[in-house]
Write a protein that holds these residues in place. Structure first.
Motif, PDB file in Angstrom:
ATOM      1  N   GLY A 174     -35.443 -14.011  45.847  1.00 30.70           N
ATOM      2  CA  GLY A 174     -34.362 -14.982  45.943  1.00 30.70           C
ATOM      3  C   GLY A 174     -33.052 -14.264  46.272  1.00 30.70           C
ATOM      4  N   GLN A 187     -31.082 -19.851  51.552  1.00 27.30           N
ATOM      5  CA  GLN A 187     -31.241 -21.101  50.796  1.00 27.30           C
ATOM      6  C   GLN A 187     -32.682 -21.279  50.323  1.00 27.30           C
ATOM      7  OE1 GLN A 187     -29.778 -24.014  53.564  1.00 27.30           O
ATOM      8  NE2 GLN A 187     -27.671 -23.315  53.386  1.00 27.30           N
ATOM      9  N   ARG A 189     -35.534 -20.358  47.009  1.00 24.72           N
ATOM     10  CA  ARG A 189     -35.735 -19.892  45.640  1.00 24.72           C
ATOM     11  C   ARG A 189     -36.763 -18.782  45.667  1.00 24.72           C
ATOM     12  NH1 ARG A 189     -31.626 -20.896  43.257  1.00 24.72           N
ATOM     13  NH2 ARG A 189     -32.577 -20.858  41.211  1.00 24.72           N
ATOM     14  N   ALA A 190     -36.588 -17.811  44.816  1.00 25.32           N
ATOM     15  CA  ALA A 190     -37.590 -16.759  44.716  1.00 25.32           C
ATOM     16  C   ALA A 190     -38.874 -17.339  44.149  1.00 25.32           C
ATOM     17  CB  ALA A 190     -37.089 -15.659  43.795  1.00 25.32           C
ATOM     18  N   THR A 193     -39.131 -17.134  40.170  1.00 28.25           N
ATOM     19  CA  THR A 193     -37.997 -16.621  39.396  1.00 28.25           C
ATOM     20  C   THR A 193     -36.739 -17.400  39.749  1.00 28.25           C
ATOM     21  OG1 THR A 193     -37.086 -15.028  40.967  1.00 28.25           O
ATOM     22  CG2 THR A 193     -38.974 -14.284  39.678  1.00 28.25           C
ATOM     23  N   GLY A 194     -35.685 -17.116  39.045  1.00 28.63           N
ATOM     24  CA  GLY A 194     -34.415 -17.811  39.288  1.00 28.63           C
ATOM     25  C   GLY A 194     -33.466 -17.058  40.185  1.00 28.63           C
ATOM     26  N   GLY A 195     -33.958 -16.070  40.942  1.00 20.20           N
ATOM     27  CA  GLY A 195     -33.072 -15.314  41.817  1.00 20.20           C
ATOM     28  C   GLY A 195     -32.466 -14.133  41.087  1.00 20.20           C
ATOM     29  N   GLU A 198     -28.287 -13.879  38.656  1.00 18.20           N
ATOM     30  CA  GLU A 198     -27.785 -15.199  38.208  1.00 18.20           C
ATOM     31  C   GLU A 198     -27.494 -15.159  36.729  1.00 18.20           C
ATOM     32  OE1 GLU A 198     -30.373 -18.303  39.469  1.00 18.20           O
ATOM     33  OE2 GLU A 198     -29.926 -17.953  41.568  1.00 18.20           O
TER      34      GLU A 198
END
Length: 198
Positions: A174, A187, A189-190, A193-195, A198
């Motif tokens: 991400g 744009q 998402r990984a 995961t949440g990137g 973050e």
């Protein structure tokens, strides 16, 4: 007549700020820089750019760097952010030029100095070419420092541009907080995961 040339680097990158440099060269330096093959930074090797940037900074009457952050790019779009970076570089100059040569076809808003846009300016003006070299060298050095913080994106070799390995890392991890989220490849998402960051 004192001329300032201004150009940006990093406009097409997915990561990091867009950086601009403004340069005022003394007329006496122009033949030497022309003989040194100062031209659009994209046509030069990294080593040659570094050499020329040092020479330009030594010979210049004045030079300054300005940039627009990733957040500013996402908020106002890359064109406006590029113009903002150019304006910041120009307004930092200690020597007031009589005319600014701006690479491209877009004028800089609310600039207090007369300006002239020049399409393909980095090919047609030695002063703009000098600015393009300084902007590129300064931005590359910044990205190299940031690469240690974000090793997964292969920034050392891609300098923030969308190479295959960079795009693959975006899919896997991400975007980081320094990626340009207004750019389509960022744009995503990984996977699972949440990137990063973050």
């Amino acid at each position: 007549m004192s001329l300032a040339g201004v150009d940006e680097a990093g406009r097409g990158a997915l990561f990091g700020p867009v950086v601009a440099a403004a340069v005022i060269l003394p007329p006496a330096a122009l033949p030497e820089l022309a003989a040194s093959q100062v031209r659009d930074s994209k046509q030069l090797s990294s080593y040659r750019r570094q050499q020329l940037a040092e020479k330009i900074c030594t010979l210049a009457v004045d030079w300054r760097v300005g940039f627009a952050t990733t957040a500013e790019i996402d908020r106002m779009n890359i064109l406006q952010a590029s113009l903002l970076a150019m304006k910041r570089a120009l307004t930092k100059l200690k020597v007031q030029p009589e005319l600014c040569l701006v690479d491209g076809n877009q004028a800089i808003e609310d600039l207090l100095v007369p300006q002239q846009t020049l399409v393909k300016g980095d090919e047609r003006s030695l002063t703009i070419a000098a600015a393009s070299i300084i902007a590129k060298v300064w931005r590359d050095a910044l990205i190299m420092r940031l690469a240690t913080k974000y090793p997964m994106y292969d920034l050392v070799s891609n300098k923030g541009y969308g190479t295959a390995r960079h795009l693959q890392a975006l899919q896997q991890y991400g975007p980081s907080r320094l990626h340009r989220l207004s750019f389509r490849p960022c744009q995503i998402r990984a996977m699972g995961t949440g990137g990063v960051g973050e």
